[in-house]
Design a protein around this motif. Structure first.
Motif, PDB file in Angstrom:
ATOM      1  N   VAL A 279     -23.672   3.027   6.100  1.00  0.00           N
ATOM      2  CA  VAL A 279     -23.583   1.552   5.211  1.00  0.00           C
ATOM      3  C   VAL A 279     -24.615   2.296   4.086  1.00  0.00           C
ATOM      4  O   VAL A 279     -26.086   2.232   4.698  1.00  0.00           O
ATOM      5  CB  VAL A 279     -24.306   0.222   5.750  1.00  0.00           C
ATOM      6  N   VAL A 280     -24.100   2.755   2.778  1.00  0.00           N
ATOM      7  CA  VAL A 280     -24.899   3.239   2.296  1.00  0.00           C
ATOM      8  C   VAL A 280     -25.359   1.841   0.813  1.00  0.00           C
ATOM      9  O   VAL A 280     -24.154   2.584  -0.343  1.00  0.00           O
ATOM     10  CB  VAL A 280     -24.626   4.555   1.805  1.00  0.00           C
ATOM     11  N   LYS A 281     -25.866   1.330   0.407  1.00  0.00           N
ATOM     12  CA  LYS A 281     -26.556   0.358  -0.391  1.00  0.00           C
ATOM     13  C   LYS A 281     -26.808   1.417  -1.917  1.00  0.00           C
ATOM     14  O   LYS A 281     -26.879   2.325  -2.173  1.00  0.00           O
ATOM     15  CB  LYS A 281     -27.803   0.093  -0.110  1.00  0.00           C
ATOM     16  N   CYS A 282     -25.021   0.827  -2.455  1.00  0.00           N
ATOM     17  CA  CYS A 282     -25.444   1.654  -3.679  1.00  0.00           C
ATOM     18  C   CYS A 282     -26.073   0.624  -4.929  1.00  0.00           C
ATOM     19  O   CYS A 282     -27.270   1.931  -5.707  1.00  0.00           O
ATOM     20  CB  CYS A 282     -23.883   0.730  -4.347  1.00  0.00           C
ATOM     21  N   THR A 283     -26.500  -0.277  -4.848  1.00  0.00           N
ATOM     22  CA  THR A 283     -27.368  -1.052  -5.331  1.00  0.00           C
ATOM     23  C   THR A 283     -28.501  -1.842  -4.738  1.00  0.00           C
ATOM     24  O   THR A 283     -27.910  -2.616  -3.873  1.00  0.00           O
ATOM     25  CB  THR A 283     -26.774  -2.031  -7.310  1.00  0.00           C
ATOM     26  N   ALA A 284     -29.685  -2.862  -5.410  1.00  0.00           N
ATOM     27  CA  ALA A 284     -30.352  -2.970  -4.647  1.00  0.00           C
ATOM     28  C   ALA A 284     -29.086  -4.653  -3.818  1.00  0.00           C
ATOM     29  O   ALA A 284     -29.588  -6.406  -3.535  1.00  0.00           O
ATOM     30  CB  ALA A 284     -31.830  -4.073  -5.095  1.00  0.00           C
ATOM     31  N   ARG A 285     -28.353  -4.984  -5.245  1.00  0.00           N
ATOM     32  CA  ARG A 285     -27.937  -6.361  -5.220  1.00  0.00           C
ATOM     33  C   ARG A 285     -25.959  -6.234  -5.010  1.00  0.00           C
ATOM     34  O   ARG A 285     -25.726  -7.795  -4.428  1.00  0.00           O
ATOM     35  CB  ARG A 285     -28.156  -7.297  -6.862  1.00  0.00           C
ATOM     36  N   ILE A 286     -25.716  -5.193  -4.929  1.00  0.00           N
ATOM     37  CA  ILE A 286     -24.388  -5.296  -5.018  1.00  0.00           C
ATOM     38  C   ILE A 286     -23.628  -4.386  -4.815  1.00  0.00           C
ATOM     39  O   ILE A 286     -24.496  -2.872  -5.237  1.00  0.00           O
ATOM     40  CB  ILE A 286     -23.571  -6.073  -6.549  1.00  0.00           C
ATOM     41  N   GLY A 287     -23.258  -3.006  -4.059  1.00  0.00           N
ATOM     42  CA  GLY A 287     -22.249  -2.705  -3.610  1.00  0.00           C
ATOM     43  C   GLY A 287     -22.698  -2.172  -2.559  1.00  0.00           C
ATOM     44  O   GLY A 287     -23.723  -1.625  -2.048  1.00  0.00           O
ATOM     45  N   ALA A 288     -22.239  -1.280  -1.893  1.00  0.00           N
ATOM     46  CA  ALA A 288     -22.213   0.073  -0.260  1.00  0.00           C
ATOM     47  C   ALA A 288     -20.630   0.797  -0.244  1.00  0.00           C
ATOM     48  O   ALA A 288     -19.608   0.405   0.039  1.00  0.00           O
ATOM     49  CB  ALA A 288     -22.466  -1.041   0.798  1.00  0.00           C
ATOM     50  N   GLU A 289     -21.731   1.575   0.181  1.00  0.00           N
ATOM     51  CA  GLU A 289     -20.345   2.959   0.583  1.00  0.00           C
ATOM     52  C   GLU A 289     -20.635   2.896   2.124  1.00  0.00           C
ATOM     53  O   GLU A 289     -21.179   2.920   2.724  1.00  0.00           O
ATOM     54  CB  GLU A 289     -20.363   3.991   0.002  1.00  0.00           C
ATOM     55  N   ILE A 290     -19.278   2.733   2.466  1.00  0.00           N
ATOM     56  CA  ILE A 290     -19.491   2.567   4.020  1.00  0.00           C
ATOM     57  C   ILE A 290     -18.893   4.226   4.464  1.00  0.00           C
ATOM     58  O   ILE A 290     -17.178   4.713   3.788  1.00  0.00           O
ATOM     59  CB  ILE A 290     -18.470   1.471   4.630  1.00  0.00           C
ATOM     60  N   ARG A 291     -19.212   4.617   5.270  1.00  0.00           N
ATOM     61  CA  ARG A 291     -19.455   6.246   5.481  1.00  0.00           C
ATOM     62  C   ARG A 291     -17.995   6.326   6.710  1.00  0.00           C
ATOM     63  O   ARG A 291     -18.706   5.342   7.611  1.00  0.00           O
ATOM     64  CB  ARG A 291     -20.432   7.231   5.494  1.00  0.00           C
ATOM     65  N   ASN A 292     -17.797   7.558   6.817  1.00  0.00           N
ATOM     66  CA  ASN A 292     -17.516   8.369   8.434  1.00  0.00           C
ATOM     67  C   ASN A 292     -16.153   6.796   8.941  1.00  0.00           C
ATOM     68  O   ASN A 292     -16.469   6.419  10.287  1.00  0.00           O
ATOM     69  CB  ASN A 292     -18.812   8.375   9.550  1.00  0.00           C
ATOM     70  N   ILE A 293     -15.995   6.601   8.311  1.00  0.00           N
ATOM     71  CA  ILE A 293     -14.757   5.980   9.585  1.00  0.00           C
ATOM     72  C   ILE A 293     -13.389   5.859   8.414  1.00  0.00           C
ATOM     73  O   ILE A 293     -12.849   6.125   6.856  1.00  0.00           O
ATOM     74  CB  ILE A 293     -14.847   4.325   9.059  1.00  0.00           C
ATOM     75  N   LYS A 294     -12.259   5.856   9.057  1.00  0.00           N
ATOM     76  CA  LYS A 294     -11.016   6.407   8.487  1.00  0.00           C
ATOM     77  C   LYS A 294     -10.456   4.637   8.959  1.00  0.00           C
ATOM     78  O   LYS A 294      -9.907   4.044   9.716  1.00  0.00           O
ATOM     79  CB  LYS A 294     -10.138   7.233   9.733  1.00  0.00           C
ATOM     80  N   VAL A 295     -10.181   4.130   7.234  1.00  0.00           N
ATOM     81  CA  VAL A 295      -9.767   2.926   7.338  1.00  0.00           C
ATOM     82  C   VAL A 295      -7.927   3.111   7.788  1.00  0.00           C
ATOM     83  O   VAL A 295      -7.730   4.043   7.676  1.00  0.00           O
ATOM     84  CB  VAL A 295      -9.305   2.134   5.795  1.00  0.00           C
ATOM     85  N   SER A 296      -7.533   2.145   8.685  1.00  0.00           N
ATOM     86  CA  SER A 296      -6.736   2.062   9.367  1.00  0.00           C
ATOM     87  C   SER A 296      -6.144   0.489   9.539  1.00  0.00           C
ATOM     88  O   SER A 296      -6.836  -0.410   9.964  1.00  0.00           O
ATOM     89  CB  SER A 296      -6.311   2.948   9.975  1.00  0.00           C
ATOM     90  N   ALA A 297      -4.788   0.310   9.754  1.00  0.00           N
ATOM     91  CA  ALA A 297      -4.652  -1.063  10.041  1.00  0.00           C
ATOM     92  C   ALA A 297      -4.454  -1.555  12.047  1.00  0.00           C
ATOM     93  O   ALA A 297      -4.920  -2.653  11.823  1.00  0.00           O
ATOM     94  CB  ALA A 297      -2.317  -1.279  10.016  1.00  0.00           C
ATOM     95  N   ASP A 298      -5.029  -0.612  12.342  1.00  0.00           N
ATOM     96  CA  ASP A 298      -4.743  -0.515  13.580  1.00  0.00           C
ATOM     97  C   ASP A 298      -6.347  -0.326  13.937  1.00  0.00           C
ATOM     98  O   ASP A 298      -6.797  -0.106  15.392  1.00  0.00           O
ATOM     99  CB  ASP A 298      -4.347   1.057  14.209  1.00  0.00           C
ATOM    100  N   LEU A 299      -7.551  -0.623  13.164  1.00  0.00           N
ATOM    101  CA  LEU A 299      -8.929  -1.267  13.418  1.00  0.00           C
ATOM    102  C   LEU A 299      -8.798  -1.896  14.032  1.00  0.00           C
ATOM    103  O   LEU A 299      -7.946  -2.875  14.450  1.00  0.00           O
ATOM    104  CB  LEU A 299      -9.540  -0.611  12.555  1.00  0.00           C
TER     105      LEU A 299
END
Length: 294
Positions: A16-36
């Protein structure tokens, strides 16, 4: 297990890599799926509540059907006026006024709680989207302005005032709702500002004064320290809390084409600081086969 422990157990904090101090984060190493698994969906929802908007790169495996299935894991899909499919295409060849600060479908009484947006055709240069944190914007207001905002109600309408702000509505599809300018978030308890391009005026306030109040509060929402800007790549996915953010698509890509597709999740009727609910004043939806008014 606390919500924080649940998130860290499913999605390591290093991903979980924050984009700014107040808002936003990039979530890495995950394949988005309805089957999660359910725990993963709960963790993603927790990250949305915490960071207001989260981003996933390299999700090119998603198509409309899978995006819809994934969005359904967060609740019932919210209909879009005049549209016949749950996936709403925002194509630069069709100007819908996304290049102005707005809350998705705030003209509705129970406007969406979550939006899920996928990059499909991305310009080589330009076409970013900017989000703002309306909870920190409220907190930044001086106390007298907080109290003023808490007592105000705004009329949100469709057609959007992006075309005729504070003017009489156009003919055809018409929706009007009275929302508190400050709502209490149903999950976090935060107080968030509810404004944007759907606002057509303030209840009991003249047009002249309303324009100045609108500009005053919007200037706090769009202050740079409350914003995050995302540079899209094809296959990116953004998920945001539509109850605690506003956003704006930057129209700086010239004649290039830009296409993103969005699913929205049905939300709750907002509640004001003093416990009153938003009120739908008027609602008429044209049949989808009828020519649209823009």
């Amino acid at each position: 297990m606390s919500e924080r422990d649940l998130i860290d157990n499913v999605i390591p904090h290093t991903d979980v890599v924050k984009c700014t101090a107040r808002i936003g984060a990039e979530i890495r190493n995950i394949k988005v799926s309805a089957d999660l698994p359910d725990q993963a969906i709960a963790a993603i929802n927790g990250l949305v509540l915490e960071h207001k908007v989260i981003f996933f790169r390299d999700q090119g495996h998603l198509d409309d059907a899978e995006q819809e299935r994934f969005a359904l894991r967060f609740g019932k899909l919210s209909p879009v006026p005049e549209e016949t499919t749950p996936i709403f295409e925002i194509d630069s060849r069709r100007d819908i006024g996304a290049d102005i600060w707005h809350i998705d479908l705030s003209c509705m009484d129970a406007y969406p709680k979550i939006s899920v947006l996928r990059g499909v055709v991305i310009p080589q240069a330009g076409g970013d989207t900017v989000w703002s944190n309306t909870a920190t914007a409220y907190l930044d207001l001086p106390l007298p302005l907080q109290r003023l905002a808490e007592g105000l109600w705004a009329i949100h309408s469709w057609p959007s005032p992006h075309y005729r702000r504070f003017a009489e509505p156009l003919t055809g599809t018409r929706i009007e709702t009275e929302h508190p300018v400050v709502r209490v978030h149903p999950e976090t308890g935060e107080r968030t500002l509810v404004l944007g391009s759907y606002v057509a005026g303030f209840v009991g306030v003249s047009r002249y004064d309303g324009l100045r109040l609108f500009d005053l509060f919007e200037s706090h929402i769009t202050a740079q320290e409350n914003t995050v800007r995302w540079k899209w790549k094809r296959g990116d996915l953004a998920v945001w809390d539509n109850r605690a953010t506003m956003h704006c698509a930057i129209k700086d890509f010239g004649h290039q084409r830009r296409v993103v597709r969005r699913a929205t999740i049905e939300g709750e009727v907002p509640v004001s600081v003093d416990g009153r609910y938003s009120v739908a004043r008027y609602k008429f939806i044209q049949p989808a086969s009828t020519p649209k008014v823009v």
